[in-house]
Design a protein around this motif. Structure first.
Motif, mmCIF file in Angstrom:
data_model
loop_
_atom_site.group_PDB
_atom_site.id
_atom_site.type_symbol
_atom_site.label_atom_id
_atom_site.label_comp_id
_atom_site.label_asym_id
_atom_site.label_seq_id
_atom_site.Cartn_x
_atom_site.Cartn_y
_atom_site.Cartn_z
ATOM 1 N N LEU A 1 18.439 20.769 58.554
ATOM 2 C CA LEU A 1 18.446 20.080 60.015
ATOM 3 C C LEU A 1 19.401 20.915 60.737
ATOM 4 O O LEU A 1 19.197 21.286 61.956
ATOM 5 N N ALA A 2 20.623 21.071 60.320
ATOM 6 C CA ALA A 2 21.544 21.800 60.944
ATOM 7 C C ALA A 2 21.079 23.195 61.595
ATOM 8 O O ALA A 2 21.556 23.743 62.538
ATOM 9 N N GLY B 1 30.592 34.852 68.344
ATOM 10 C CA GLY B 1 28.961 35.046 67.753
ATOM 11 C C GLY B 1 29.300 35.553 66.136
ATOM 12 O O GLY B 1 28.685 35.057 65.320
ATOM 13 N N GLU B 2 30.147 36.599 66.274
ATOM 14 C CA GLU B 2 30.203 37.271 64.824
ATOM 15 C C GLU B 2 30.753 36.297 63.892
ATOM 16 O O GLU B 2 30.188 36.102 62.559
ATOM 17 N N LYS B 3 31.800 35.448 64.161
ATOM 18 C CA LYS B 3 32.524 34.748 63.127
ATOM 19 C C LYS B 3 31.466 33.646 62.814
ATOM 20 O O LYS B 3 31.021 32.920 61.804
ATOM 21 N N LYS B 4 30.755 32.799 63.876
ATOM 22 C CA LYS B 4 29.820 32.147 63.495
ATOM 23 C C LYS B 4 28.851 32.467 62.547
ATOM 24 O O LYS B 4 28.279 31.642 61.791
ATOM 25 N N GLN B 5 28.309 33.758 62.941
ATOM 26 C CA GLN B 5 27.334 34.095 62.012
ATOM 27 C C GLN B 5 27.777 34.108 60.547
ATOM 28 O O GLN B 5 26.931 33.973 59.588
ATOM 29 N N LYS B 6 28.761 34.975 60.463
ATOM 30 C CA LYS B 6 29.466 35.124 59.261
ATOM 31 C C LYS B 6 29.455 33.829 58.019
ATOM 32 O O LYS B 6 29.223 33.605 57.331
ATOM 33 N N ASN C 1 28.881 22.361 57.681
ATOM 34 C CA ASN C 1 29.887 22.494 58.747
ATOM 35 C C ASN C 1 29.480 23.878 59.572
ATOM 36 O O ASN C 1 29.511 23.968 60.705
ATOM 37 N N ALA C 2 29.676 24.950 58.685
ATOM 38 C CA ALA C 2 29.522 26.279 59.484
ATOM 39 C C ALA C 2 28.081 26.446 60.148
ATOM 40 O O ALA C 2 27.695 27.037 61.270
ATOM 41 N N LEU C 3 27.049 25.802 59.643
ATOM 42 C CA LEU C 3 25.584 25.834 60.412
ATOM 43 C C LEU C 3 25.863 25.007 61.629
ATOM 44 O O LEU C 3 25.146 25.430 62.510
#
Length: 197
Positions: A23-24, A109-114, A165-167
């Motif tokens: 769901l995340a 965005g890059e950190k979030k994606q990674k 968490n990262a999701l």
């Protein structure tokens, strides 16, 4: 024949906790900000994630079903092993989807994606190792088998708590809003009870 069932019910309960992880990635909330680049990114991710969310849902259902009748340890083992493999494949495919979509057009965005890709790949590995654990259980010894399932249920519980968490970070703010607009993300929710996050 009662040895497996209560324990396998625990396993099923732990698993339905794990389903919430998906769901995340299925955007809750909605927003009207226009960002075509981000919308296109969200569409790519949502379209790729939807079939994987379904796969995880089916794997969950298979385990739930196996707990509702008097299955033998061998049947439980076979079903659970396949379900864990399916989940492992699904999380891996989600990781690839987020990777392939590229960096979302947002701050950091890059950190979030990674981070999200790392997390999804980690989940994939965790489920693959659970599959191995299930396959190594002794199905001829009911008590040992039940103990083994207990350990796996404990692992699953940890997984469902630590997972996303990262999701969640990935889909905060604008990303979440863009995902919420996508039809495929809205219909990818895995458990109705958690869909109102």
């Amino acid at each position: 024949m009662e040895g497996t069932n209560p324990v396998n019910k625990k396993l099923a309960a732990a698993l339905s906790g794990g389903a919430v992880l998906v769901l995340a990635l299925t955007g809750c909330g909605s927003g009207d900000d226009d960002n075509d680049k981000l919308d296109a990114w969200a569409k790519d991710v949502c379209d790729a994630v939807q079939p994987q969310a379904r796969k995880i849902e089916s794997a969950n259902a298979a385990i739930q079903e196996e707990t509702s009748d008097n299955s033998t340890p061998a049947e439980v083992q076979k079903t659970d092993a396949k379900a864990f493999q399916d989940m492992s494949d699904a999380y891996k495919a989600m990781g690839s989807a987020v990777q392939k979509a590229g960096v979302p057009d947002v701050d950091e965005g890059e950190k979030k994606q990674k981070d999200a890709v790392t997390e999804l790949n980690g989940l994939s590995s965790s489920y693959a190792s659970l599959r191995k654990q299930v396959e190594e259980l002794d199905t001829k010894d009911q008590a040992k088998f039940a103990d083994g399932l207990k350990d796996i249920a404990t692992e699953l519980n940890k997984l469902s708590k630590s997972g996303s968490n990262a999701l969640k970070t990935l889909e905060e703010g604008e990303v979440g809003q863009a995902m919420a607009k996508q039809e495929s993300c809205r219909s990818a929710s895995v458990t109705p009870s958690a869909a109102d996050s």
